[in-house]
Write a protein that holds these residues in place. Structure first.
Motif, short mmCIF file in Angstrom:
data_model
loop_
_atom_site.label_atom_id
_atom_site.label_comp_id
_atom_site.label_asym_id
_atom_site.label_seq_id
_atom_site.Cartn_x
_atom_site.Cartn_y
_atom_site.Cartn_z
N VAL A 68 9.67 11.39 -0.42
CA VAL A 68 10.58 10.15 -0.60
C VAL A 68 12.07 10.79 -0.97
N ASP A 69 12.19 12.44 -1.18
CA ASP A 69 13.49 12.71 -1.27
C ASP A 69 13.55 14.07 -0.93
N ALA A 87 0.90 -1.26 -0.10
CA ALA A 87 0.10 -0.15 -0.15
C ALA A 87 0.99 1.26 0.06
N ALA A 88 2.05 1.27 0.68
CA ALA A 88 2.56 2.42 1.04
C ALA A 88 3.56 2.58 -0.55
N ALA A 144 11.89 10.27 7.84
CA ALA A 144 10.99 9.45 8.39
C ALA A 144 10.24 8.46 8.00
N TRP A 145 10.40 8.78 6.43
CA TRP A 145 9.75 7.80 5.49
C TRP A 145 10.40 6.44 5.30
N TRP A 146 11.74 6.65 4.90
CA TRP A 146 12.62 5.55 4.64
C TRP A 146 13.29 5.05 5.99
N SER A 160 3.57 10.80 10.38
CA SER A 160 4.26 12.29 10.48
C SER A 160 4.79 12.58 9.21
N ALA A 161 5.43 11.68 8.40
CA ALA A 161 5.86 11.88 6.96
C ALA A 161 4.73 12.18 6.00
#
Length: 322
Positions: A236-237, A212-213, A243-245, A298-299
Motif C-alpha cells: 500500500v505504500d 475483500a481487498a 500497481a495496487w492503487w 502482480s501487486a
C-alpha cells in the motif's frame, strides 16, 4: 520465487476460466444456441447474443491456453508437469492441474462446436460439456488463489482473503471478456438481453472485490506478524503501491464501477439496441477491469517478495524438507 510468467498464469488462468464459465452460464440460461443439425453453418449467421457468447468462449479458451503456456515455461521442465498426472497426490496443485486440463478440453470442444458445423454433436452433448465447464471452471478460479495461499513460507499470502479476492476477480474478468466480445461481435448493440444483467452482476462483484481487498490489506497491516505487516506496507505504500492503487483500485474497481452504475441509470428503458456511447464506455471499462485483475495479482505477488526471502511461517512442506 514467482516471476512474470507465474503472474501471467495466475491472471490468464483465472480470466480464461471466468470467461468460459460466464459464457457457458449465458448459453445455459439465456442464449440456448442450437447445435447438431439445427446449428448455424457459420457463426456470422448467428443472432447477436449467440455470436457474443461464441466469441467470448473463443477468447476465454485462448486466454486459458496462453496461461497454460506461461505455466509450462515457468516450470521449465515438462516432466514436472507429467508427474502431476502420473503420480497424483491430494494437493491443491494436483487438483488444480486436473481441473485446468479438463477445463481446457471443455473450452476446446465448446469453441469447436460453435465455429465449425458439426451436425453429429447434439445440443444435449454441448449442454453437458457446458455444465462440466462451469463446475471445473469454478475450481480453477478458486485454485489460482489457493495455489498462492498454499506457499506457506510467505505469511501475507496465507490470508483467507487471497482465494476470495482471486475468485471474485476471475469472475469479474470473465464478464469483462464477454463485454469486450459484445463490443466487437455485436456492432449494432442488439445483445442488450445479455449485456444488461452482466453489467449489474459485475457491479456487484466489484463491490465485493473492493471489500475483500480492503479486508486483506487491513488485516495484514494490523496483524502482529512482522513479515505480514512489512509485506502489506510494501503493497500500500511501497513499490507495489502504483500497481495496487493505480492499476487495481482505480483502473480495476473505481472507474469500471462508475461506468457500470452510469450504464444502469441510462439504460432503464430496456430498449433493444444499446446506445453507442455507453457500449464504448462499457468496452473501455471492461479493458480496465482486465488491467486491474493483472495489477492486483502482480501487486500481491510482489508484496511477498520485496525483500530477501526468509521462512516467515513454518509449513508442512518446509518441515519435510528439513
Amino acid at each position: 520465487m514467482l516471476g512474470t510468467l507465474a503472474v501471467g498464469y495466475l491472471f490468464l488462468g483465472g480470466a480464461g476460466a471466468g470467461a468460459i464459465v460466464v459464457a457457458s452460464v449465458l448459453d445455459l440460461a439465456l442464449v440456448r444456441a442450437p447445435f447438431g443439425t439445427d446449428a448455424r453453418v457459420s457463426v456470422d449467421e448467428a443472432p447477436p447474443c449467440e455470436r457474443v457468447a461464441a466469441f467470448a468462449l473463443l477468447a476465454g479458451f485462448a486466454a486459458l491456453a496462453l496461461g497454460v503456456l506461461c505455466l509450462l515455461f515457468d516450470l521449465g521442465r515438462i516432466d514436472r508437469v507429467l508427474d502431476l498426472f502420473l503420480r497424483p497426490s491430494p494437493t491443491y496443485l494436483t487438483v488444480g492441474s486436473f481441473a485446468l486440463a479438463v477445463l481446457a478440453a471443455c473450452g476446446a470442444f465448446l469453441t469447436l462446436v460453435r465455429f465449425a458445423y458439426l451436425p453429429s454433436v447434439p445440443r444435449a452433448a454441448a449442454v453437458a460439456v457446458e455444465a462440466v465447464a462451469v463446475a471445473v471452471g469454478l475450481v480453477v478460479m478458486v485454485y489460482t488463489g489457493l495455489l498462492l495461499q498454499g506457499l506457506g513460507a510467505v505469511a501475507v499470502w496465507r490470508s483467507p482473503f487471497v482465494p476470495v479476492l482471486f475468485t471474485l476477480s476471475s469472475l469479474s474478468c470473465g464478464i469483462a471478456v464477454v463485454l469486450v466480445a459484445a463490443f466487437f461481435a455485436d456492432p449494432e448493440g442488439e445483445a442488450g438481453r445479455i449485456v444488461r444483467p452482466l453489467v449489474r452482476a459485475d457491479a456487484a462483484l466489484i463491490v465485493l472485490e473492493a471489500a475483500a481487498a480492503a479486508l486483506f490489506a487491513g488485516l495484514a497491516l494490523a496483524g502482529g506478524h512482522p513479515g505480514t505487516a512489512a509485506s502489506a506496507a510494501q503493497l500500500v505504500d511501497g513499490s507495489g503501491a502504483p500497481a495496487w492503487w493505480g492499476g487495481f483500485v482505480l483502473c480495476g474497481l473505481a472507474v469500471p464501477l462508475a461506468v457500470e452504475l452510469a450504464f444502469a441509470v441510462r439504460e432503464r428503458s430496456q430498449a433493444r439496441a444499446l446506445q453507442p456511447v455507453l457500449r464504448t464506455a462499457l468496452a473501455v471499462a471492461a479493458v480496465l477491469v482486465l488491467v486491474g485483475g493483472f495489477s492486483m495479482r502482480s501487486a500481491i505477488v510482489d508484496a511477498g517478495m520485496h525483500r530477501d526471502l526468509e521462512l516467515e511461517e513454518p509449513s508442512a512442506q518446509a518441515l519435510r524438507l528439513e
